[in-house]
Design a protein around this motif. Structure first.
Motif, PDB file in Angstrom:
ATOM      1  N   UNK A   1    -113.976  29.485  25.975  1.00  0.00           N
ATOM      2  CA  UNK A   1    -115.045  29.322  26.967  1.00  0.00           C
ATOM      3  C   UNK A   1    -114.538  29.689  28.362  1.00  0.00           C
ATOM      4  N   UNK A   2    -115.293  30.538  29.050  1.00  0.00           N
ATOM      5  CA  UNK A   2    -114.843  31.085  30.333  1.00  0.00           C
ATOM      6  C   UNK A   2    -115.983  31.090  31.337  1.00  0.00           C
ATOM      7  N   UNK A   3    -115.656  30.709  32.565  1.00  0.00           N
ATOM      8  CA  UNK A   3    -116.615  30.723  33.673  1.00  0.00           C
ATOM      9  C   UNK A   3    -115.967  31.400  34.871  1.00  0.00           C
ATOM     10  N   UNK A   4    -116.672  32.341  35.472  1.00  0.00           N
ATOM     11  CA  UNK A   4    -116.237  33.000  36.706  1.00  0.00           C
ATOM     12  C   UNK A   4    -117.289  32.699  37.771  1.00  0.00           C
TER      13      UNK A   4
ATOM     14  N   UNK B   1    -116.174  22.841  38.115  1.00  0.00           N
ATOM     15  CA  UNK B   1    -114.972  22.910  37.275  1.00  0.00           C
ATOM     16  C   UNK B   1    -114.966  21.766  36.271  1.00  0.00           C
ATOM     17  N   UNK B   2    -115.263  20.553  36.741  1.00  0.00           N
ATOM     18  CA  UNK B   2    -115.233  19.378  35.871  1.00  0.00           C
ATOM     19  C   UNK B   2    -116.269  19.484  34.759  1.00  0.00           C
ATOM     20  N   UNK B   3    -117.467  19.912  35.098  1.00  0.00           N
ATOM     21  CA  UNK B   3    -118.514  20.051  34.087  1.00  0.00           C
ATOM     22  C   UNK B   3    -118.101  21.043  33.000  1.00  0.00           C
ATOM     23  N   UNK B   4    -117.593  22.181  33.421  1.00  0.00           N
ATOM     24  CA  UNK B   4    -117.250  23.204  32.439  1.00  0.00           C
ATOM     25  C   UNK B   4    -116.108  22.746  31.540  1.00  0.00           C
ATOM     26  N   UNK B   5    -115.142  22.055  32.117  1.00  0.00           N
ATOM     27  CA  UNK B   5    -113.974  21.634  31.342  1.00  0.00           C
ATOM     28  C   UNK B   5    -114.250  20.442  30.442  1.00  0.00           C
ATOM     29  N   UNK B   6    -115.387  19.768  30.621  1.00  0.00           N
ATOM     30  CA  UNK B   6    -115.760  18.647  29.759  1.00  0.00           C
ATOM     31  C   UNK B   6    -117.024  18.961  28.963  1.00  0.00           C
ATOM     32  N   UNK B   7    -117.357  20.243  28.865  1.00  0.00           N
ATOM     33  CA  UNK B   7    -118.479  20.709  28.034  1.00  0.00           C
ATOM     34  C   UNK B   7    -119.822  20.135  28.440  1.00  0.00           C
TER      35      UNK B   7
ATOM     36  N   UNK C   1    -123.695  23.597  32.850  1.00  0.00           N
ATOM     37  CA  UNK C   1    -123.450  24.180  34.176  1.00  0.00           C
ATOM     38  C   UNK C   1    -124.599  25.091  34.591  1.00  0.00           C
ATOM     39  N   UNK C   2    -125.687  25.056  33.837  1.00  0.00           N
ATOM     40  CA  UNK C   2    -126.860  25.821  34.225  1.00  0.00           C
ATOM     41  C   UNK C   2    -127.849  24.897  34.932  1.00  0.00           C
TER      42      UNK C   2
ATOM     43  N   UNK D   1    -127.117  31.204  35.770  1.00  0.00           N
ATOM     44  CA  UNK D   1    -125.985  31.701  34.991  1.00  0.00           C
ATOM     45  C   UNK D   1    -126.269  33.100  34.469  1.00  0.00           C
ATOM     46  N   UNK D   2    -125.239  33.939  34.513  1.00  0.00           N
ATOM     47  CA  UNK D   2    -125.316  35.283  33.960  1.00  0.00           C
ATOM     48  C   UNK D   2    -124.233  35.430  32.894  1.00  0.00           C
TER      49      UNK D   2
END
Length: 309
Positions: free
Chosen positions: A226-229, A277-283, A286-287, A295-296
């Motif tokens: 899982x990756x977020x930029x 960052x916290x949301x993405x790393x704890x699933x 983030x939309x 989100x794209x």
């Protein structure tokens, strides 16, 4: 080694390490009841292992935090420019091996993304999730154009001139759009650059040489995690389009921009960037966040695959 007990986490530990003859320092904020894997924070070239302390109140309750002054940066040993990004990526892996952490959630901001991506490419088994901010897969043109001027100013001791140039480089023009805390962050950067020690100036010069000599990107495989930029919507150094280009090279990557921010999004919008960052790393989702654009999925547009969240 230095250990201190604080209210936000179990303890803070500093360890002096050595990699291929170069001494460097790692900082670990321990969490005994983590909700996710340890979070490794790799910041920009002008940041050090203490630059993320203001984010700790949001991140430390979730997991162990790891920051590091890699060789050539912060208080660590000077690193000649002949040592490139591969060396720094391997130094990150050395850090994790030394402190006994087999896998991390990886965050890289600006130059930290350059090192973090090479680390992930060379050591994919050590990465569970990836978050990059203010990121690109090529050196921005305005950076390569500015490097000779900045290096000459630093070389002749014109710290004030170099500081003004660096502030202009990292921060958007006020007319580009509203940026939270723009004036305050500009003053903070100016003071930081003006207060550099001779050794810090020497390292900054070598850093510029390292980047223009070795470049920042190699088209190597990227782990399918899982990756977020993300970046600030008004980032003029690593523009949103550059972020999209990077995300398109990473399997299953999401991309978004943070509103009312530029390249220094993690400073201008500390709480929001920490939350993202916290949301993405704890699933967590983030939309639909009020401080972000939609989100794209740049990679999905090319492959038709749906990225994981």
């Amino acid at each position: 080694m230095r250990t201190a007990v604080t209210a936000a986490q179990d303890s803070v530990e500093e360890r002096r390490l050595a990699f291929q003859g170069f001494s460097y320092t790692c900082r670990i904020v321990h969490q005994s009841a983590p909700r996710t894997a340890p979070l490794l924070l790799l910041g920009g070239s002008s940041q050090d292992r203490y630059s993320w302390q203001s984010h700790e109140k949001w991140l430390a309750p979730l997991c162990t935090l790891i920051t590091v002054d890699l060789p050539g940066y912060g208080t660590s040993d000077f690193l000649p420019a002949r040592y490139g990004i591969d060396f720094l990526g391997d130094a990150v892996q050395h850090t994790l091996a030394e402190i006994g952490v087999p896998e991390v959630n990886l965050f890289g901001g600006c130059f930290g993304e350059v090192v973090g991506l090479r680390f992930a490419q060379r050591h994919p088994e050590s990465v569970r999730r990836i978050v990059f901010a203010g990121a690109a897969n090529r050196l921005p043109g305005i950076y390569t154009e500015a490097v000779p001027r900045l290096s000459q100013a630093l070389g002749r001791g014109d710290i004030e001139g170099a500081a003004e140039g660096l502030v202009r480089l990292f921060m958007s023009n006020p007319e580009a759009g509203r940026v939270r805390r723009h004036a305050a962050v500009a003053r903070l950067l100016q003071r930081q650059f003006m207060n550099q020690t001779p050794e810090e100036v020497r390292k900054a010069l070598e850093h510029n040489t390292r980047l223009v000599t070795h470049g920042c990107y190699e088209p190597l495989p990227v782990p399918e995690v899982p990756t977020l930029v993300f970046t600030g919507e008004h980032d003029t150094l690593c523009t949103p389009e550059m972020g999209r280009e990077l995300a398109a090279t990473m399997p299953g990557a999401w991309f978004t921009t943070v509103r009312e921010a530029d390249h220094l999004v993690t400073v201008e919008r500390r709480e929001e960037s920490a939350d993202l960052i916290a949301r993405f790393c704890t699933d967590r989702p983030v939309d639909g966040l009020p401080y972000c654009s939609a989100l794209e999925s740049p990679a999905a547009e090319l492959t038709g695959a749906t990225p994981a969240r």
